[in-house]
Design a protein around this motif. Sequence first.
Motif, PDB file in Angstrom:
ATOM      1  N   GLU A  87       2.144 -39.674  13.713  1.00 54.56           N
ATOM      2  CA  GLU A  87       1.092 -38.835  13.394  1.00 54.56           C
ATOM      3  C   GLU A  87       1.413 -37.478  13.904  1.00 54.56           C
ATOM      4  N   PHE A  88       1.711 -37.385  15.380  1.00 50.82           N
ATOM      5  CA  PHE A  88       2.304 -36.303  16.198  1.00 50.82           C
ATOM      6  C   PHE A  88       3.329 -35.453  15.118  1.00 50.82           C
ATOM      7  N   TRP A  89       4.350 -36.027  15.035  1.00 52.36           N
ATOM      8  CA  TRP A  89       5.700 -35.711  14.340  1.00 52.36           C
ATOM      9  C   TRP A  89       5.117 -35.275  12.841  1.00 52.36           C
ATOM     10  N   ARG A  90       4.490 -35.883  12.225  1.00 55.66           N
ATOM     11  CA  ARG A  90       3.933 -35.705  11.009  1.00 55.66           C
ATOM     12  C   ARG A  90       3.241 -34.334  10.761  1.00 55.66           C
ATOM     13  N   LEU A  91       2.289 -34.158  11.835  1.00 60.07           N
ATOM     14  CA  LEU A  91       1.670 -32.811  11.818  1.00 60.07           C
ATOM     15  C   LEU A  91       2.744 -31.621  12.245  1.00 60.07           C
ATOM     16  N   LYS A  92       3.296 -32.034  13.200  1.00 60.06           N
ATOM     17  CA  LYS A  92       4.326 -30.923  13.814  1.00 60.06           C
ATOM     18  C   LYS A  92       5.244 -30.427  12.573  1.00 60.06           C
ATOM     19  N   ILE A  93       5.742 -31.431  11.972  1.00 57.79           N
ATOM     20  CA  ILE A  93       6.763 -30.954  10.962  1.00 57.79           C
ATOM     21  C   ILE A  93       6.062 -30.278   9.811  1.00 57.79           C
ATOM     22  N   GLU A  94       4.633 -30.732   9.527  1.00 62.21           N
ATOM     23  CA  GLU A  94       4.083 -30.259   8.406  1.00 62.21           C
ATOM     24  C   GLU A  94       3.633 -28.771   8.816  1.00 62.21           C
ATOM     25  N   ARG A  95       3.381 -28.517  10.158  1.00 67.15           N
ATOM     26  CA  ARG A  95       3.059 -27.130  10.531  1.00 67.15           C
ATOM     27  C   ARG A  95       4.204 -26.204  10.652  1.00 67.15           C
ATOM     28  N   ASN A  96       5.498 -26.827  10.887  1.00 60.48           N
ATOM     29  CA  ASN A  96       6.372 -25.922  10.729  1.00 60.48           C
ATOM     30  C   ASN A  96       6.911 -25.330   9.375  1.00 60.48           C
ATOM     31  N   GLN A  97       6.555 -26.385   8.587  1.00 62.00           N
ATOM     32  CA  GLN A  97       6.875 -25.880   7.091  1.00 62.00           C
ATOM     33  C   GLN A  97       6.008 -25.029   6.601  1.00 62.00           C
ATOM     34  N   LEU A  98       4.710 -24.993   6.814  1.00 60.22           N
ATOM     35  CA  LEU A  98       3.672 -24.202   6.685  1.00 60.22           C
ATOM     36  C   LEU A  98       4.017 -22.853   7.096  1.00 60.22           C
ATOM     37  N   ARG A  99       4.386 -22.794   8.356  1.00 55.45           N
ATOM     38  CA  ARG A  99       4.775 -21.513   9.014  1.00 55.45           C
ATOM     39  C   ARG A  99       5.913 -20.913   8.137  1.00 55.45           C
ATOM     40  N   ASP A 100       6.960 -21.838   8.030  1.00 57.10           N
ATOM     41  CA  ASP A 100       8.087 -21.211   7.072  1.00 57.10           C
ATOM     42  C   ASP A 100       8.011 -20.695   5.896  1.00 57.10           C
ATOM     43  N   LYS A 101       6.880 -21.149   5.381  1.00 59.05           N
ATOM     44  CA  LYS A 101       6.332 -20.774   4.051  1.00 59.05           C
ATOM     45  C   LYS A 101       5.603 -19.276   4.113  1.00 59.05           C
ATOM     46  N   LYS A 102       4.975 -19.194   4.955  1.00 60.27           N
ATOM     47  CA  LYS A 102       4.067 -17.946   5.504  1.00 60.27           C
ATOM     48  C   LYS A 102       5.099 -16.887   5.936  1.00 60.27           C
ATOM     49  N   VAL A 103       5.796 -17.035   6.639  1.00 56.17           N
ATOM     50  CA  VAL A 103       6.729 -16.215   7.182  1.00 56.17           C
ATOM     51  C   VAL A 103       7.516 -15.730   5.952  1.00 56.17           C
ATOM     52  N   GLY A 104       7.996 -16.473   5.133  1.00 55.50           N
ATOM     53  CA  GLY A 104       8.789 -15.981   4.052  1.00 55.50           C
ATOM     54  C   GLY A 104       8.071 -15.206   3.081  1.00 55.50           C
ATOM     55  N   ARG A 105       6.677 -15.451   2.765  1.00 58.39           N
ATOM     56  CA  ARG A 105       6.007 -14.900   2.127  1.00 58.39           C
ATOM     57  C   ARG A 105       5.675 -13.387   2.613  1.00 58.39           C
ATOM     58  N   LEU A 106       5.342 -13.360   4.064  1.00 57.06           N
ATOM     59  CA  LEU A 106       5.220 -12.141   4.482  1.00 57.06           C
ATOM     60  C   LEU A 106       6.750 -11.145   4.689  1.00 57.06           C
ATOM     61  N   LEU A 107       7.579 -11.652   4.831  1.00 61.64           N
ATOM     62  CA  LEU A 107       8.965 -10.736   4.934  1.00 61.64           C
ATOM     63  C   LEU A 107       9.033 -10.240   3.353  1.00 61.64           C
ATOM     64  N   ARG A 108       8.940 -11.194   2.244  1.00 69.08           N
ATOM     65  CA  ARG A 108       9.210 -10.936   0.912  1.00 69.08           C
ATOM     66  C   ARG A 108       8.118  -9.751   0.579  1.00 69.08           C
ATOM     67  N   LYS A 109       7.108  -9.769   1.058  1.00 70.14           N
ATOM     68  CA  LYS A 109       6.090  -8.652   0.748  1.00 70.14           C
ATOM     69  C   LYS A 109       6.690  -7.485   1.425  1.00 70.14           C
ATOM     70  N   ALA A 110       7.272  -7.667   2.595  1.00 69.63           N
ATOM     71  CA  ALA A 110       7.814  -6.253   3.345  1.00 69.63           C
ATOM     72  C   ALA A 110       8.998  -5.914   2.708  1.00 69.63           C
ATOM     73  N   GLY A 111       9.565  -6.267   1.699  1.00 68.66           N
ATOM     74  CA  GLY A 111      10.596  -6.240   0.921  1.00 68.66           C
ATOM     75  C   GLY A 111      12.138  -6.925   1.485  1.00 68.66           C
ATOM     76  N   TRP A 112      11.825  -8.063   2.296  1.00 68.28           N
ATOM     77  CA  TRP A 112      13.033  -8.656   2.636  1.00 68.28           C
ATOM     78  C   TRP A 112      13.313  -9.690   1.836  1.00 68.28           C
ATOM     79  N   LYS A 113      14.577 -10.075   1.740  1.00 66.91           N
ATOM     80  CA  LYS A 113      14.958 -11.189   1.095  1.00 66.91           C
ATOM     81  C   LYS A 113      15.203 -12.137   2.220  1.00 66.91           C
ATOM     82  N   VAL A 114      14.787 -13.549   1.795  1.00 67.40           N
ATOM     83  CA  VAL A 114      15.074 -14.418   2.784  1.00 67.40           C
ATOM     84  C   VAL A 114      15.731 -15.552   2.446  1.00 67.40           C
TER      85      VAL A 114
END
Length: 140
Positions: A87-114
């Motif tokens: 369960e620890f690992w499942r949550l950990k990896i899930e959080r990483n993936q969510l963060r990846d998505k969020k960071v991607g969105r923010l960067l693209r909004k700022a005009g970056w290609k990811v």
Amino acid sequence: MAEDLSRFHGLTRSQLMSRIRSRGNKKTEVVLVQFFRKHRITGWQRHYPLIGTPDFIFRQHKVAIFVDGCFWHGCKRHFKMPSHRIEFWRLKIERNQLRDKKVGRLLRKAGWKVLRIWEHDLQKKNSSALLQKISAVVHV
Ligand SMILES: [Zn+2]
């Protein structure tokens, strides 16, 4: 290149984490630097202070590159759930993936290609595909 995580079974979590941390990301970044040099790809910078701290950026092209470990970012092909603390690992990896998505969105909004590069993309047998992937956004 692909880390065989099965040999880590039986370690405590902190042992496991320090093992993977110390070998994981740094090593894959070094491999990508070597790849850039080999293919005479220039113009990149490492650890440029930007949203999500990308591993590399090409400032001129406004391209941010992340090198994702197959374990930490839950690669569909290579992620293998550790036998303990599932369960620890499942949550950990899930959080990483969510963060990846969020960071991607923010960067693209700022005009970056990811560009997200998997650890497994760095294997020798995948190098022509990787070169294509990079030159599609960086125009080398
Ligand atoms: Zn993978």
